[in-house]
Design an enzyme around this catalytic site. Structure first.
Site, PDB file in Angstrom:
ATOM      1  N   CYS A  83      96.912 -12.741 -12.495  1.00 58.72           N
ATOM      2  CA  CYS A  83      95.693 -12.831 -13.306  1.00 58.72           C
ATOM      3  C   CYS A  83      94.576 -11.940 -12.791  1.00 58.72           C
ATOM      4  CB  CYS A  83      95.211 -14.285 -13.361  1.00 58.72           C
ATOM      5  SG  CYS A  83      93.711 -14.475 -14.346  1.00 58.72           S
ATOM      6  N   ARG A  86      90.380 -13.633 -12.300  1.00 58.76           N
ATOM      7  CA  ARG A  86      90.143 -14.727 -11.361  1.00 58.76           C
ATOM      8  C   ARG A  86      88.748 -14.801 -10.762  1.00 58.76           C
ATOM      9  NH1 ARG A  86      95.043 -14.214  -7.296  1.00 58.76           N
ATOM     10  NH2 ARG A  86      94.947 -11.989  -7.799  1.00 58.76           N
ATOM     11  N   TRP A 257      89.692 -15.844 -21.810  1.00 61.80           N
ATOM     12  CA  TRP A 257      89.441 -14.954 -22.943  1.00 61.80           C
ATOM     13  C   TRP A 257      90.318 -13.727 -22.776  1.00 61.80           C
ATOM     14  CZ3 TRP A 257      85.526 -16.862 -19.775  1.00 61.80           C
ATOM     15  CH2 TRP A 257      85.173 -16.055 -18.707  1.00 61.80           C
ATOM     16  N   GLU A 262      95.515  -6.348 -23.713  1.00 62.00           N
ATOM     17  CA  GLU A 262      96.621  -7.281 -23.956  1.00 62.00           C
ATOM     18  C   GLU A 262      97.064  -7.180 -25.413  1.00 62.00           C
ATOM     19  OE1 GLU A 262      94.315 -10.832 -22.082  1.00 62.00           O
ATOM     20  OE2 GLU A 262      96.442 -11.209 -21.761  1.00 62.00           O
TER      21      GLU A 262
HETATM   22  N1  ARG Z   1      99.038 -11.320 -22.674  1.00 66.03           N
HETATM   23  C1  ARG Z   1      99.083 -12.512 -23.478  1.00 66.03           C
HETATM   24  C2  ARG Z   1      98.800 -12.163 -24.940  1.00 66.03           C
HETATM   25  O1  ARG Z   1      98.595 -11.027 -25.246  1.00 66.03           O
HETATM   26  C3  ARG Z   1      98.077 -13.561 -23.012  1.00 66.03           C
HETATM   27  C4  ARG Z   1      98.177 -13.995 -21.562  1.00 66.03           C
HETATM   28  C5  ARG Z   1      96.929 -14.686 -21.075  1.00 66.03           C
HETATM   29  N2  ARG Z   1      95.776 -13.840 -21.200  1.00 66.03           N
HETATM   30  C6  ARG Z   1      94.512 -14.207 -20.917  1.00 66.03           C
HETATM   31  N3  ARG Z   1      93.566 -13.335 -21.126  1.00 66.03           N
HETATM   32  N4  ARG Z   1      94.210 -15.403 -20.442  1.00 66.03           N
HETATM   33  O2  ARG Z   1      98.738 -13.003 -25.793  1.00 66.03           O
END
Ligand code: ARG
Length: 381
Positions: A83, A86, A257, A262
């Protein structure tokens, strides 16, 4: 007796490379000692140490007080080696749902999590803790990878409508009797599957009302509009096991968030996900005749700009990869000041876009995992 009590403590908390888990009494005692050693943590009394040891002797298990659970969850986040978010570990809302008995109770806990954490876009980092596993490791399970995800329909051998990462899970839903919308789209929310030990899995409706979504538009062109791209505002990972003081919580959905990459650099861009780069490049009129025009890289940047712009416009909290990695460096510095090592997975902490521009690029990390933590567990299907 070891001459260095700290080393002994961290050795007992190590999860990586351990063949068998420690006996529960040892894990529990170690966790209480960890709390005692941390500034800002609830400090268990001598009586609490005795009470826990005695309860384990009598009943084979024990239960965490709310302050222990709550701080344990924060530690699990702080020790999550994958993560990059953090820096914010101490601000976590811990929703205690250990009293949930039925599948309905768990479903409603999930809906409550979505609403509480989304908070109309002003996202609050949240974990919901459902009942623990028994001594054989059996407990409630949420079969979904995340609470809000889009179906992947296998149309034929080569074609998938929706999210390819969810094809197998979608097939499970259909097998359990899910009726997808009449007109299927690439963004149909999936139902939630919940099972209790020894019982058949049960299907619950897609969390439509509780799931906020963001429509994706480019900041200075309308060329993406007719693609009707969207994504969920809140990523709630629901398939991992939370481990605190030797107690396992196999259903403990958690969320923070999003970082824009991602969605923009993985969910939308990976060839085995929505694979949108060729279409984006076409719409941006980039020269796609050869790799060397860098059309993929250019499309990738524009797609990530669109994701950030759209979340900002919709007033949904999101962090960009430069700010996120800078915050992780501050986290590392804060921890170093307190004499605590930060472990990490370089391949997860470095963002999938412009990695070498971030502050973490030339650092190296020890990937060893410690308790408490969020861990992978065997899929229930
Ligand atoms: N990478 C994943 C997605 O695209 C989410 C994982 C958790 N990500 C976070 N920002 N808490 O859906």
């Amino acid at each position: 007796m070891s001459s260095c009590p700290f080393l002994a403590l961290s050795e007992r908390l190590r999860l990586t490379g351990r063949k068998k888990p420690l006996p529960l009494a040892q894990s529990a005692e170690t966790f209480l000692r960890l709390l005692k050693s941390e500034k800002g943590a609830p400090s268990p009394s001598q009586a609490r140490f005795q009470e826990v040891a005695q309860t384990i002797r009598k009943t084979g298990t024990y239960s965490l007080t709310y302050p222990e659970l709550s701080y344990g969850c924060r530690l699990a986040w702080r020790k999550s080696v994958r993560c990059v978010g953090r820096f914010f570990w101490s601000k976590l809302d811990v929703l205690d749902a250990r009293h949930a008995r039925t599948e309905e109770d768990i479903y409603h806990g999930c809906l409550h999590h979505l609403e509480h954490a989304t908070h109309h876009g002003d996202i609050r980092s949240t974990v919901t803790v459902f009942p623990p596993a028994d001594s054989q490791g059996r407990g409630p399970r949420i079969w979904n990878y995340q609470l809000s995800r889009y179906a992947g329909y296998q149309i034929n051998k080569k074609q998938i409508l929706g999210d390819p990462a969810e094809v197998e899970f979608t097939q499970n839903c259909l097998r359990l009797g899910w009726k997808p919308p009449k007109k299927r789209t690439p963004f149909d929310l999936l139902p939630i599957i919940i099972s209790l030990p020894g019982k058949k899995p049960r299907l619950f409706p897609p969390p439509k009302k509780a799931t906020q979504e963001v429509f994706i538009r480019h900041p200075d062109s309308t060329c993406l509009n007719s693609l009707s791209l969207r994504w969920v505002a809140l990523p709630v990972v629901s398939n991992m096991r939370l481990e605190i003081g030797g107690i396992s919580f196999p259903a403990s959905p958690f969320s923070g968030w999003y970082m824009e990459t991602e969605i923009g650099a993985r969910n939308f861009a990976d060839e085995d996900r929505y694979n949108l780069l060729p279409e984006i490049a076409r719409r941006l009129r980039l020269d796609t005749s050869r790799p060397a025009t860098l059309w993929k890289d250019r499309a990738l940047v524009e797609l990530n700009r669109a994701v950030l712009h759209s979340f900002t416009q919709a007033k949904v909290r999101m962090i960009d990869h430069h700010s996120a990695t800078a915050s992780h460096l501050r986290f590392e510095e804060d921890e170093a000041k307190l004499g605590r090592p930060v472990h990490g997975r370089w391949d997860w902490l470095i963002p999938p876009l412009s990695g070498s521009l971030t502050k973490l690029w030339n650092r190296s990390y020890n990937p060893t995992e410690f308790s408490p933590n969020f861990l992978h567990q065997k899929r229930p299907y």
